[in-house]
Design a protein around this motif. Sequence first.
Motif, PDB file in Angstrom:
ATOM      1  N   SER A   1       0.334  -0.810  -0.190  1.00 35.10           N
ATOM      2  CA  SER A   1       0.212  -0.610   0.380  1.00 35.10           C
ATOM      3  C   SER A   1       0.905   1.637   0.500  1.00 35.10           C
ATOM      4  N   PRO A   2       0.244   2.544  -0.377  1.00 35.94           N
ATOM      5  CA  PRO A   2       1.029   3.717  -0.044  1.00 35.94           C
ATOM      6  C   PRO A   2       1.483   3.623   1.363  1.00 35.94           C
ATOM      7  N   SER A   3       2.254   2.275   1.943  1.00 41.36           N
ATOM      8  CA  SER A   3       2.525   3.235   3.552  1.00 41.36           C
ATOM      9  C   SER A   3       4.384   2.628   3.122  1.00 41.36           C
ATOM     10  N   SER A   4       5.586   3.065   4.029  1.00 44.06           N
ATOM     11  CA  SER A   4       6.350   2.848   3.978  1.00 44.06           C
ATOM     12  C   SER A   4       6.399   1.369   4.818  1.00 44.06           C
ATOM     13  N   SER A   5       5.479   1.318   5.975  1.00 47.40           N
ATOM     14  CA  SER A   5       5.198   0.568   6.936  1.00 47.40           C
ATOM     15  C   SER A   5       5.120  -0.626   6.638  1.00 47.40           C
ATOM     16  N   ASP A   6       4.871  -1.051   5.100  1.00 48.04           N
ATOM     17  CA  ASP A   6       4.265  -1.968   4.626  1.00 48.04           C
ATOM     18  C   ASP A   6       4.409  -2.721   3.774  1.00 48.04           C
TER      19      ASP A   6
ATOM     20  N   VAL B   1       3.371   5.134  -6.499  1.00 43.33           N
ATOM     21  CA  VAL B   1       2.994   4.134  -7.394  1.00 43.33           C
ATOM     22  C   VAL B   1       2.799   3.219  -7.824  1.00 43.33           C
ATOM     23  N   MET B   2       1.600   2.994  -8.112  1.00 46.35           N
ATOM     24  CA  MET B   2       0.915   1.941  -8.030  1.00 46.35           C
ATOM     25  C   MET B   2       1.874   1.194  -9.938  1.00 46.35           C
ATOM     26  N   VAL B   3       2.201   0.470  -9.328  1.00 46.80           N
ATOM     27  CA  VAL B   3       2.944  -0.696 -10.513  1.00 46.80           C
ATOM     28  C   VAL B   3       2.034  -1.949 -10.950  1.00 46.80           C
ATOM     29  N   ALA B   4       1.849  -2.007  -9.977  1.00 54.32           N
ATOM     30  CA  ALA B   4       0.637  -3.229 -10.296  1.00 54.32           C
ATOM     31  C   ALA B   4       0.003  -3.259  -8.966  1.00 54.32           C
ATOM     32  N   PRO B   5      -1.497  -4.473  -9.515  1.00 55.24           N
ATOM     33  CA  PRO B   5      -2.146  -3.975  -8.185  1.00 55.24           C
ATOM     34  C   PRO B   5      -1.032  -4.989  -6.558  1.00 55.24           C
ATOM     35  N   ASN B   6      -1.619  -4.131  -5.472  1.00 58.71           N
ATOM     36  CA  ASN B   6      -1.510  -3.956  -4.390  1.00 58.71           C
ATOM     37  C   ASN B   6      -0.012  -3.909  -4.486  1.00 58.71           C
ATOM     38  N   GLN B   7       1.089  -3.393  -5.724  1.00 59.52           N
ATOM     39  CA  GLN B   7       2.864  -2.980  -5.696  1.00 59.52           C
ATOM     40  C   GLN B   7       2.745  -1.530  -5.709  1.00 59.52           C
ATOM     41  N   TRP B   8       2.991  -0.860  -4.733  1.00 61.06           N
ATOM     42  CA  TRP B   8       3.601  -0.124  -4.470  1.00 61.06           C
ATOM     43  C   TRP B   8       5.233   0.501  -4.493  1.00 61.06           C
ATOM     44  N   VAL B   9       5.343   1.806  -5.306  1.00 59.15           N
ATOM     45  CA  VAL B   9       7.169   2.401  -4.957  1.00 59.15           C
ATOM     46  C   VAL B   9       6.691   4.283  -4.832  1.00 59.15           C
ATOM     47  N   ASN B  10       7.919   4.052  -3.698  1.00 61.96           N
ATOM     48  CA  ASN B  10       8.196   5.791  -3.478  1.00 61.96           C
ATOM     49  C   ASN B  10       8.844   5.980  -4.645  1.00 61.96           C
TER      50      ASN B  10
END
Length: 130
Positions: free
Chosen positions: A13-18, A45-54
């Motif tokens: 998710s858009p969280s560095s704790s996840d 940014v979401m690069v795949a479902p449930n895959q986020w990068v800062n």
Amino acid sequence: MINKSSGATVYASPSSSDPAGRTLSNGSSWAYNSIQIGDGGNTYVMVAPNQWVNTNDTYKLGDENGNIYVNKLTYVYSSPTSGLTTQILPTNSTWAYNGVARQWNTSGLPAWVRVSTNGWVKATDVGAWK
């Protein structure tokens, strides 16, 4: 495009704790389909479902084109995030470009300019834009 030498951590998710337990390789390019502000005001940014990068770990690639003028010997890199090639652009020469890489949330000059399929120069080495 990932611009962190150790790779970019993928989050569920858009969280560095996840963290999702995955890292994207430095220099790899990824399409994204969503942008969100997450913890600490960081953009993800979401690069795949449930895959986020800062986005702090990436460059945003653009399809801009035109010509650049270099007024000094200018080194060419194989990507905005990797090594020097053996190619050097000569002083006082003009080159066509067909892509740029920018830091996120900036509207000024790009950080890198693509002058060939696998050839990038630092925008700070460009003397003029045409």
